[in-house]
Write a protein that holds these residues in place. Structure first.
Motif, PDB file in Angstrom:
ATOM      1  N   ARG A 170       0.791  -1.230   0.000  1.00  0.00           N
ATOM      2  CA  ARG A 170       0.000   0.000   0.000  1.00  0.00           C
ATOM      3  C   ARG A 170       0.827   1.286   0.000  1.00  0.00           C
ATOM      4  O   ARG A 170       0.288   2.361  -0.288  1.00  0.00           O
ATOM      5  N   GLY A 171       2.104   1.210   0.360  1.00  0.00           N
ATOM      6  CA  GLY A 171       2.934   2.404   0.422  1.00  0.00           C
ATOM      7  C   GLY A 171       3.203   2.818   1.851  1.00  0.00           C
ATOM      8  O   GLY A 171       3.167   2.001   2.778  1.00  0.00           O
ATOM      9  N   LEU A 172       3.474   4.107   2.056  1.00  0.00           N
ATOM     10  CA  LEU A 172       3.781   4.634   3.380  1.00  0.00           C
ATOM     11  C   LEU A 172       2.476   5.004   4.091  1.00  0.00           C
ATOM     12  O   LEU A 172       1.685   5.809   3.584  1.00  0.00           O
ATOM     13  N   LEU A 173       2.268   4.417   5.281  1.00  0.00           N
ATOM     14  CA  LEU A 173       1.028   4.608   6.022  1.00  0.00           C
ATOM     15  C   LEU A 173       1.274   5.299   7.350  1.00  0.00           C
ATOM     16  O   LEU A 173       2.339   5.143   7.951  1.00  0.00           O
ATOM     17  N   ARG A 174       0.261   6.035   7.809  1.00  0.00           N
ATOM     18  CA  ARG A 174       0.226   6.516   9.184  1.00  0.00           C
ATOM     19  C   ARG A 174      -0.964   5.849   9.876  1.00  0.00           C
ATOM     20  O   ARG A 174      -2.090   5.896   9.369  1.00  0.00           O
ATOM     21  N   ILE A 175      -0.693   5.233  11.041  1.00  0.00           N
ATOM     22  CA  ILE A 175      -1.747   4.586  11.816  1.00  0.00           C
ATOM     23  C   ILE A 175      -1.792   5.265  13.175  1.00  0.00           C
ATOM     24  O   ILE A 175      -0.828   5.206  13.944  1.00  0.00           O
ATOM     25  N   THR A 176      -2.879   5.939  13.470  1.00  0.00           N
ATOM     26  CA  THR A 176      -3.006   6.682  14.716  1.00  0.00           C
ATOM     27  C   THR A 176      -3.255   5.729  15.888  1.00  0.00           C
ATOM     28  O   THR A 176      -3.634   4.572  15.677  1.00  0.00           O
ATOM     29  N   PRO A 177      -3.036   6.197  17.117  1.00  0.00           N
ATOM     30  CA  PRO A 177      -3.301   5.338  18.273  1.00  0.00           C
ATOM     31  C   PRO A 177      -4.723   4.797  18.322  1.00  0.00           C
ATOM     32  O   PRO A 177      -4.961   3.717  18.877  1.00  0.00           O
ATOM     33  N   ASP A 178      -5.685   5.524  17.713  1.00  0.00           N
ATOM     34  CA  ASP A 178      -7.053   5.008  17.673  1.00  0.00           C
ATOM     35  C   ASP A 178      -7.344   4.236  16.378  1.00  0.00           C
ATOM     36  O   ASP A 178      -8.484   4.025  15.994  1.00  0.00           O
ATOM     37  N   LYS A 179      -6.238   3.826  15.693  1.00  0.00           N
ATOM     38  CA  LYS A 179      -6.283   2.873  14.582  1.00  0.00           C
ATOM     39  C   LYS A 179      -6.882   3.436  13.290  1.00  0.00           C
ATOM     40  O   LYS A 179      -7.436   2.691  12.482  1.00  0.00           O
ATOM     41  N   GLN A 180      -6.714   4.723  13.072  1.00  0.00           N
ATOM     42  CA  GLN A 180      -7.106   5.310  11.793  1.00  0.00           C
ATOM     43  C   GLN A 180      -5.918   5.250  10.836  1.00  0.00           C
ATOM     44  O   GLN A 180      -4.822   5.683  11.178  1.00  0.00           O
ATOM     45  N   ILE A 181      -6.142   4.696   9.636  1.00  0.00           N
ATOM     46  CA  ILE A 181      -5.063   4.510   8.658  1.00  0.00           C
ATOM     47  C   ILE A 181      -5.155   5.564   7.567  1.00  0.00           C
ATOM     48  O   ILE A 181      -6.222   5.775   6.977  1.00  0.00           O
ATOM     49  N   THR A 182      -4.034   6.231   7.298  1.00  0.00           N
ATOM     50  CA  THR A 182      -3.930   7.190   6.205  1.00  0.00           C
ATOM     51  C   THR A 182      -2.745   6.821   5.328  1.00  0.00           C
ATOM     52  O   THR A 182      -1.656   6.526   5.840  1.00  0.00           O
ATOM     53  N   VAL A 183      -2.948   6.812   4.020  1.00  0.00           N
ATOM     54  CA  VAL A 183      -1.835   6.612   3.095  1.00  0.00           C
ATOM     55  C   VAL A 183      -1.120   7.952   2.931  1.00  0.00           C
ATOM     56  O   VAL A 183      -1.689   8.906   2.401  1.00  0.00           O
ATOM     57  N   LEU A 184       0.110   8.021   3.396  1.00  0.00           N
ATOM     58  CA  LEU A 184       0.880   9.262   3.306  1.00  0.00           C
ATOM     59  C   LEU A 184       1.531   9.425   1.940  1.00  0.00           C
ATOM     60  O   LEU A 184       1.585  10.524   1.388  1.00  0.00           O
ATOM     61  N   CYS A 185       2.070   8.326   1.418  1.00  0.00           N
ATOM     62  CA  CYS A 185       2.838   8.419   0.168  1.00  0.00           C
ATOM     63  C   CYS A 185       2.779   7.096  -0.575  1.00  0.00           C
ATOM     64  O   CYS A 185       3.185   6.067  -0.032  1.00  0.00           O
ATOM     65  N   ASP A 186       2.264   7.120  -1.783  1.00  0.00           N
ATOM     66  CA  ASP A 186       2.284   5.920  -2.626  1.00  0.00           C
ATOM     67  C   ASP A 186       2.811   6.220  -4.025  1.00  0.00           C
ATOM     68  O   ASP A 186       2.740   5.381  -4.920  1.00  0.00           O
ATOM     69  N   GLN A 187       3.360   7.439  -4.197  1.00  0.00           N
ATOM     70  CA  GLN A 187       4.042   7.777  -5.438  1.00  0.00           C
ATOM     71  C   GLN A 187       5.001   8.927  -5.209  1.00  0.00           C
ATOM     72  O   GLN A 187       4.839   9.700  -4.272  1.00  0.00           O
ATOM     73  N   VAL A 188       5.999   9.021  -6.062  1.00  0.00           N
ATOM     74  CA  VAL A 188       6.992  10.097  -6.006  1.00  0.00           C
ATOM     75  C   VAL A 188       7.239  10.583  -7.424  1.00  0.00           C
ATOM     76  O   VAL A 188       7.588   9.774  -8.307  1.00  0.00           O
ATOM     77  N   ASP A 189       7.025  11.862  -7.656  1.00  0.00           N
ATOM     78  CA  ASP A 189       7.235  12.450  -8.985  1.00  0.00           C
ATOM     79  C   ASP A 189       6.500  11.653 -10.066  1.00  0.00           C
ATOM     80  O   ASP A 189       7.017  11.440 -11.178  1.00  0.00           O
ATOM     81  N   GLY A 190       5.308  11.197  -9.726  1.00  0.00           N
ATOM     82  CA  GLY A 190       4.491  10.489 -10.708  1.00  0.00           C
ATOM     83  C   GLY A 190       4.799   9.022 -10.873  1.00  0.00           C
ATOM     84  O   GLY A 190       4.121   8.323 -11.634  1.00  0.00           O
ATOM     85  N   THR A 191       5.821   8.517 -10.162  1.00  0.00           N
ATOM     86  CA  THR A 191       6.134   7.087 -10.242  1.00  0.00           C
ATOM     87  C   THR A 191       5.643   6.394  -8.977  1.00  0.00           C
ATOM     88  O   THR A 191       5.864   6.887  -7.870  1.00  0.00           O
ATOM     89  N   PRO A 192       4.953   5.253  -9.113  1.00  0.00           N
ATOM     90  CA  PRO A 192       4.369   4.606  -7.935  1.00  0.00           C
ATOM     91  C   PRO A 192       5.415   3.983  -7.021  1.00  0.00           C
ATOM     92  O   PRO A 192       6.482   3.560  -7.462  1.00  0.00           O
ATOM     93  N   VAL A 193       5.102   3.959  -5.733  1.00  0.00           N
ATOM     94  CA  VAL A 193       5.891   3.210  -4.763  1.00  0.00           C
ATOM     95  C   VAL A 193       5.386   1.770  -4.831  1.00  0.00           C
ATOM     96  O   VAL A 193       4.276   1.475  -4.403  1.00  0.00           O
ATOM     97  N   LEU A 194       6.201   0.873  -5.373  1.00  0.00           N
ATOM     98  CA  LEU A 194       5.766  -0.495  -5.618  1.00  0.00           C
ATOM     99  C   LEU A 194       6.097  -1.452  -4.486  1.00  0.00           C
ATOM    100  O   LEU A 194       5.485  -2.520  -4.377  1.00  0.00           O
ATOM    101  N   TYR A 195       7.065  -1.084  -3.634  1.00  0.00           N
ATOM    102  CA  TYR A 195       7.525  -2.050  -2.635  1.00  0.00           C
ATOM    103  C   TYR A 195       8.118  -1.306  -1.443  1.00  0.00           C
ATOM    104  O   TYR A 195       9.323  -1.330  -1.210  1.00  0.00           O
ATOM    105  N   ALA A 196       7.254  -0.605  -0.689  1.00  0.00           N
ATOM    106  CA  ALA A 196       7.733   0.067   0.525  1.00  0.00           C
ATOM    107  C   ALA A 196       8.265  -0.984   1.491  1.00  0.00           C
ATOM    108  O   ALA A 196       7.610  -1.990   1.744  1.00  0.00           O
ATOM    109  N   ASN A 197       9.439  -0.756   2.032  1.00  0.00           N
ATOM    110  CA  ASN A 197      10.133  -1.837   2.722  1.00  0.00           C
ATOM    111  C   ASN A 197      10.504  -1.512   4.160  1.00  0.00           C
ATOM    112  O   ASN A 197      10.202  -2.263   5.076  1.00  0.00           O
TER     113      ASN A 197
END
Length: 374
Positions: A123-150
Motif C-alpha cells: 500500500r505504500g507509506l502509512l500513518r496509523i493513529t493510536p485510535d487505529k485510523q489509517i492514512t496513506v501518506l505516500c504511494d508515489q513520487v514524482d508520478g512514479t508509484p511506490v511499488l515495494y515500501a520496505n
C-alpha cells in the motif's frame, strides 16, 4: 522401424526442452554485474552457534514476524505476513491483533505523536493513529508509484525516510514480497531507491536510487546521514540526507555516499538501532556460490527462472545477525548454522533481551543479552 520412431520422439522431446529453457518468456531482463568471491565465514564473521538456542514467543497461527518494535506504551509490536500488526507484553503475554492494514507491513516506526509510520509493501507509506485510523501518506513520487515500501525511520524533525525496494517488481503485482525480492535480485537492474517524505509539506523526494533491492534503513546518531541496506550486493551504504536523487552506481562523490559494509556473508535485510551506538543487521539467507557465479551470466539467470521453483538456487536456512558501529566495525556476530530459526531479518535490542525477526518463522525468537553487550 519402431526403434527409429522412438529415437526421433526422444530427439523431438529434447529439442522442445532445449527450446523451452532458452526461449520461454521470463519476467526478468537480467543485467550483468560483478560479484566479489565469497571468502567464507572468516573473522569478523567466524562461524559460531550463539544464535542456535533461541527461546520462542508464541504468535498463534501467524507467520513471518518481519519487524518488531517497542511502542510508546511499552508493549511489543510485530508485523506479520497476514497484514496484521500484533501487540503483546514483552514476554508475549496478552497477545492481540492490534490492526490489519490489508497489505503487508515490513517495517514501522513511531513518530513524536505516537502514530505508527508503516512501510506497507502493498500500500505504500502509512500513518496509523493510536485510535487505529489509517492514512496513506505516500504511494508515489514524482508520478512514479511506490511499488515495494520496505523499511522506514522517522527523524527528530518529523521527516520520514523509507526504502522502495524495487521499481520493477511490486510486492503485490509479483506474487508477494519474497517472490518479488527473488525476481529483483536475479534481474539486478538496481531500481531500488530511498525516499524522504516531508509530513508538513506533504511532499516526497528521492534521496538516492540505483540500489539492487533497497531494504533496511537507519539514521545516524547526528541524523545527517542514513544507513541503507542493498540486499542484492551484500552491502550497507551511508548516504547523506542532503543528497538529491543521487545515482549511487554513477556517483563517485564519497562525501555524499559510500559503502560502509560490503561483501557480507549473506543477504542483508533490516537495520535497527540498538544500545551503545550499535546498529543491528539481519542476514536473511547466506550467500550462495551458484548465484554469485551467475552474476556475469545474465542468460543463465533467465534459464534458472524457467526451471521448476524447487530447482531454483535458493540458499539454505542459516541464522545470522550482526551489529556494527557507525564506522563499519563489526561489534557482534551471532550465528546458527543449522538455521533452526529461519530467515533472520533483524534484531530488536532492549535492556535485557535481543528479539530476532524473521521472514517466515512461526514464532518470535529471543535470547537474554550476552554479557559483552550489556
Amino acid at each position: 522401424m519402431k526403434l527409429s520412431r522412438i529415437v526421433w520422439t526422444l530427439l523431438l522431446l529434447l529439442a522442445l526442452v532445449v527450446a523451452y529453457l532458452t526461449l520461454a518468456p521470463v519476467p526478468v531482463n537480467p543485467v550483468a554485474w560483478q560479484a566479489t568471491p565469497f571468502v567464507g565465514y572468516a573473522p569478523p564473521h567466524a562461524r559460531n552457534e550463539q544464535l542456535a538456542h533461541l527461546q520462542q514467543l508464541n504468535i498463534g497461527s501467524e507467520t513471518g514476524p518481519e519487524h518488531l518494535l517497542l511502542g510508546p506504551d511499552g508493549r511489543l509490536y510485530a508485523a506479520v505476513a497476514s497484514g496484521a500488526i500484533l501487540r503483546m507484553q514483552e514476554d508475549g503475554a496478552q497477545r492481540e491483533v492490534w490492526i490489519n492494514t490489508g497489505g503487508r507491513v515490513l517495517g514501522f516506526a513511531f513518530d513524536a505523536q505516537g502514530n505508527m509510520i508503516a512501510a506497507d509493501a502493498y500500500r505504500g507509506l502509512l500513518r496509523i493513529t493510536p485510535d487505529k485510523q489509517i492514512t496513506v501518506l505516500c504511494d508515489q513520487v514524482d508520478g512514479t508509484p511506490v511499488l515495494y515500501a520496505n523499511s522506514v525511520v522517522v527523524a527528530k524533525n518529523g521527516k520520514i525516510y523509507f526504502s522502495d525496494a524495487s521499481q520493477r517488481f511490486g510486492a503485490r503485482q509479483s506474487g508477494g514480497t519474497f517472490h518479488a525480492s527473488v525476481l529483483d535480485i536475479l534481474e539486478h537492474s538496481s531500481t531500488g531507491r530511498v525516499i524522504e517524505y516531508d509530513v508538513q509539506l506533504n511532499q516526497a523526494r528521492v534521496v538516492a536510487d540505483q540500489l539492487s533491492f533497497a531494504n533496511g534503513v537507519a539514521l545516524s546518531q547526528d541524523e545527517r546521514s542514513l544507513f541503507v541496506v542493498e540486499t542484492g550486493e551484500y552491502a550497507v551504504w551511508q548516504i547523506a540526507l542532503s543528497a538529491q536523487q543521487l545515482h549511487l552506481k554513477s556517483n563517485k562523490d564519497q562525501r555524499l555516499a559510500h559503502r560502509i559494509l560490503r561483501d557480507l556473508p549473506g543477504y542483508p535485510d533490516n537495520l535497527m538501532r540498538g544500545e551503545h551506538g550499535r546498529i543491528w543487521l539481519g542476514l536473511a539467507k547466506p550467500r550462495g556460490a551458484a548465484i554469485d557465479q551467475m552474476a556475469d551470466r545474465p542468460w543463465l539467470r533467465s534459464l534458472t527462472l524457467r526451471l521448476p521453483r524447487f530447482l531454483w538456487p535458493v540458499p539454505p536456512a542459516y541464522g545470522h545477525v550482526l551489529a556494527f558501529d557507525e564506522q563499519g566495525k563489526i561489534v557482534a556476530d551471532l550465528q546458527d548454522p543449522g538455521g533452526t530459526y529461519p530467515e533472520t531479518t533483524g534484531v530488536l535490542e532492549t535492556r535485557d533481551r535481543l528479539y530476532v525477526q524473521s521472514l517466515h518463522a512461526t514464532s518470535i525468537g529471543w535470547m537474554s543479552k550476552p554479557p559483552n553487550l550489556r
